[in-house]
Motif scaffolding. Structure first.
Motif, PDB file in Angstrom:
ATOM      1  N   SER A  74       0.871  -1.190   0.000  1.00 31.32           N
ATOM      2  CA  SER A  74       0.000   0.000   0.000  1.00 31.32           C
ATOM      3  C   SER A  74       0.894   1.221   0.000  1.00 31.32           C
ATOM      4  N   SER A  75       0.695   2.093  -1.004  1.00 31.18           N
ATOM      5  CA  SER A  75       1.530   3.293  -1.087  1.00 31.18           C
ATOM      6  C   SER A  75       1.081   4.356  -0.088  1.00 31.18           C
ATOM      7  N   GLY A  76      -0.161   4.225   0.378  1.00 26.02           N
ATOM      8  CA  GLY A  76      -0.710   5.242   1.288  1.00 26.02           C
ATOM      9  C   GLY A  76      -1.392   6.382   0.547  1.00 26.02           C
ATOM     10  N   ARG A  78      -4.249   6.383  -1.161  1.00 28.49           N
ATOM     11  CA  ARG A  78      -5.692   6.450  -0.885  1.00 28.49           C
ATOM     12  C   ARG A  78      -5.975   7.124   0.467  1.00 28.49           C
ATOM     13  N   ALA A 186      -8.402   1.925   5.326  1.00 27.48           N
ATOM     14  CA  ALA A 186      -7.776   1.682   4.019  1.00 27.48           C
ATOM     15  C   ALA A 186      -6.411   1.006   4.141  1.00 27.48           C
ATOM     16  N   ALA A 187      -5.872   0.900   5.347  1.00 26.03           N
ATOM     17  CA  ALA A 187      -4.555   0.268   5.503  1.00 26.03           C
ATOM     18  C   ALA A 187      -4.618  -1.191   5.040  1.00 26.03           C
ATOM     19  N   VAL A 189      -3.737  -4.650   5.760  1.00 20.77           N
ATOM     20  CA  VAL A 189      -3.370  -5.294   7.024  1.00 20.77           C
ATOM     21  C   VAL A 189      -2.937  -6.746   6.800  1.00 20.77           C
ATOM     22  N   PHE A 238     -12.059  -1.852   3.685  1.00 20.55           N
ATOM     23  CA  PHE A 238     -11.698  -2.031   2.275  1.00 20.55           C
ATOM     24  C   PHE A 238     -11.419  -3.498   2.003  1.00 20.55           C
ATOM     25  N   LYS A 239     -11.732  -3.906   0.791  1.00 25.24           N
ATOM     26  CA  LYS A 239     -11.421  -5.273   0.379  1.00 25.24           C
ATOM     27  C   LYS A 239     -10.581  -5.199  -0.881  1.00 25.24           C
ATOM     28  N   LEU A 240      -9.404  -5.745  -0.806  1.00 22.95           N
ATOM     29  CA  LEU A 240      -8.494  -5.727  -1.960  1.00 22.95           C
ATOM     30  C   LEU A 240      -8.325  -7.132  -2.502  1.00 22.95           C
ATOM     31  N   ASN A 266     -11.924  -3.078  -4.117  1.00 23.20           N
ATOM     32  CA  ASN A 266     -11.101  -2.615  -5.247  1.00 23.20           C
ATOM     33  C   ASN A 266     -10.141  -3.685  -5.700  1.00 23.20           C
ATOM     34  N   ARG A 271      -7.355   0.176  -9.010  1.00 19.82           N
ATOM     35  CA  ARG A 271      -7.804   0.837  -7.774  1.00 19.82           C
ATOM     36  C   ARG A 271      -7.856   2.353  -7.876  1.00 19.82           C
TER      37      ARG A 271
HETATM   38  C1  9Z3 Z   1      -7.187  -1.284   0.144  1.00 27.38           C
HETATM   39  O1  9Z3 Z   1      -7.840  -2.036  -0.520  1.00 27.38           O
HETATM   40  C2  9Z3 Z   1      -6.749   0.087  -0.364  1.00 27.38           C
HETATM   41  O2  9Z3 Z   1      -7.718   0.607  -1.212  1.00 27.38           O
HETATM   42  C3  9Z3 Z   1      -5.378   0.008  -1.132  1.00 27.38           C
HETATM   43  C4  9Z3 Z   1      -5.004   1.443  -1.529  1.00 27.38           C
HETATM   44  C5  9Z3 Z   1      -4.296  -0.571  -0.218  1.00 27.38           C
HETATM   45  C6  9Z3 Z   1      -5.491  -0.851  -2.385  1.00 27.38           C
HETATM   46  P1  9Z3 Z   1      -2.763   2.700  -2.076  1.00 27.38           P
HETATM   47  O3  9Z3 Z   1      -2.435   2.764  -0.587  1.00 27.38           O
HETATM   48  O4  9Z3 Z   1      -3.808   1.473  -2.240  1.00 27.38           O
HETATM   49  O5  9Z3 Z   1      -3.450   3.947  -2.559  1.00 27.38           O
HETATM   50  O6  9Z3 Z   1      -1.566   2.312  -2.891  1.00 27.38           O
HETATM   51  N1  9Z3 Z   1      -6.792  -1.656   1.366  1.00 27.38           N
HETATM   52  C7  9Z3 Z   1      -6.897  -3.054   1.788  1.00 27.38           C
HETATM   53  C8  9Z3 Z   1      -7.453  -3.160   3.149  1.00 27.38           C
HETATM   54  C9  9Z3 Z   1      -7.302  -4.542   3.695  1.00 27.38           C
HETATM   55  O7  9Z3 Z   1      -6.221  -5.051   3.873  1.00 27.38           O
HETATM   56  N2  9Z3 Z   1      -8.419  -5.121   4.001  1.00 27.38           N
HETATM   57  C10 9Z3 Z   1      -8.457  -6.400   4.666  1.00 27.38           C
HETATM   58  C11 9Z3 Z   1      -8.713  -7.476   3.643  1.00 27.38           C
HETATM   59  O8  9Z3 Z   1      -8.839  -7.170   2.436  1.00 27.38           O
HETATM   60  C12 9Z3 Z   1      -9.600  -6.365   5.635  1.00 27.38           C
HETATM   61  S1  9Z3 Z   1      -9.244  -5.170   6.879  1.00 27.38           S
HETATM   62  O9  9Z3 Z   1      -8.728  -8.656   4.033  1.00 27.38           O
END
Ligand code: 9Z3
Length: 318
Positions: A74-76, A78, A186-187, A189, A238-240, A266, A271
């Protein structure tokens, strides 16, 4: 089932290395919340909304005296962009971010702002290069207004241990605000970690040809946040995914399983162009405005989420 989950949670927190500056963070959080939740005249209705934005990826150390670690992408960007729009919308923001990732108000600066924005004109003086002067002025002004005005509190983390302890502290402190509080998670994790007690103390030595490390699952704390830490707060996770075929399904599952109010889904590659907002029975696609060069997807996304939060606050009142 429930007791296994509770054991996983207590084992995570009991074995995590305690935060070094815990008291200082707690003090900053309490002061920030006190200042922003006591409006002049004591009018509850007009109390400022406070949001905790999490941003950047957490690391999983492989050694206690850490040389190597597993990272989450994650670049941070968002989190930083969303923080700017949330401040604009009148929120006070607790920005829980990974050290070294994008910061609010710095997005229009070059990659290495210190070296690229300034020039040395003689041995005693430096000045801002003409081509960057407008961007530098705006960044300094907006950042100063937010921080000096007590509207932006920045708290850095690196490891999954720091992140989850800080999120818990923030949630417990924000719970007093009821539905005025929002979480924008958005972190990125970590899903797996090495428990502190079974982690090598010193740098792992090479030479045996292969390396076996046992990772255990990070307890899913989203439902604990919702049910126990800050039960009235408005929660957006967020769900990535990288596979578009499972994205929607996973987002709907997260909404139900963790009791989130909104899940923003996303795909890694797209994204910055579009996200899917899942809430109740609705699925809304949010796009970047492609007719504008500098547009981003966070602008319309935050507008939508702020409206949803307003509706939630109204419903919680009745
Ligand atoms: C995201 O999905 C964010 O939108 C991004 C943003 C990390 C893609 P950038 O920082 O990108 O702009 O480069 N975050 C993922 C959140 C996450 O880890 N969710 C967990 C999961 O998907 C649940 S808490 O399992």
């Amino acid at each position: 089932m429930e007791s296994t989950r509770n054991e996983e949670i207590s084992s995570f927190f009991d074995s995590a290395p305690p935060l070094k500056n815990r008291d200082n963070i707690k003090h900053k959080l309490n002061e920030f919340i006190r200042l922003n939740s006591s409006p002049n005249g004591g009018d509850e209705e007009k109390a400022r909304r406070i949001v905790c934005v999490t941003s950047g990826g957490t690391t999983v150390p492989l050694e206690q005296r850490c040389v190597r670690y597993i990272d989450n992408f994650s670049s941070g960007h968002r989190g930083a962009a969303s923080t700017e729009y949330l401040l604009k919308a009148g929120y006070a923001v607790i920005f829980l971010y990974r050290r070294g990732t994008f910061q609010p108000f710095c997005r229009s600066l070059p990659d290495d702002p210190f070296l690229e924005c300034f020039e040395s004109i003689d041995p005693k003086n430096i000045q801002v290069r003409q081509q960057h002067s407008e961007a530098v002025k705006l960044a300094i002004r907006d950042h100063h207004t937010a921080v000096a005005g007590g509207l932006l509190l920045k708290l850095p983390f690196t490891t999954i241990f720091e992140y989850l302890q800080m999120l818990q502290m923030t949630a417990l402190s924000l719970s007093s605000l009821g539905p005025h509080a929002m979480f924008y998670l958005a972190a990125a994790v970590s899903d797996f970690y090495v428990p502190w007690k079974s982690m090598a103390e010193h740098k792992i030595q090479s030479g045996s040809g292969h390396l076996d490390i046992r990772l255990v699952q990070v307890p899913k704390l989203l439902s604990v946040l919702r049910k126990e830490w800050a039960p009235m707060a408005f929660c957006i996770s967020f769900k990535l995914e990288t596979d578009s075929r499972i994205l929607q399904e996973k987002a709907e599952m997260a909404l139900r399983k963790y009791g989130m109010h909104v899940v923003v889904a996303n795909e890694l590659l797209t994204r910055k162009e579009e996200v899917f907002v899942v809430t109740g029975n609705l699925k809304i696609t949010v796009h970047r405005d492609k007719t504008q060069v500098d547009s981003d997807v966070e602008n319309p996304l935050i507008e939508l989420l702020v409206n949803r939060h307003s509706v939630y606050m109204k419903e919680s009142d009745t």
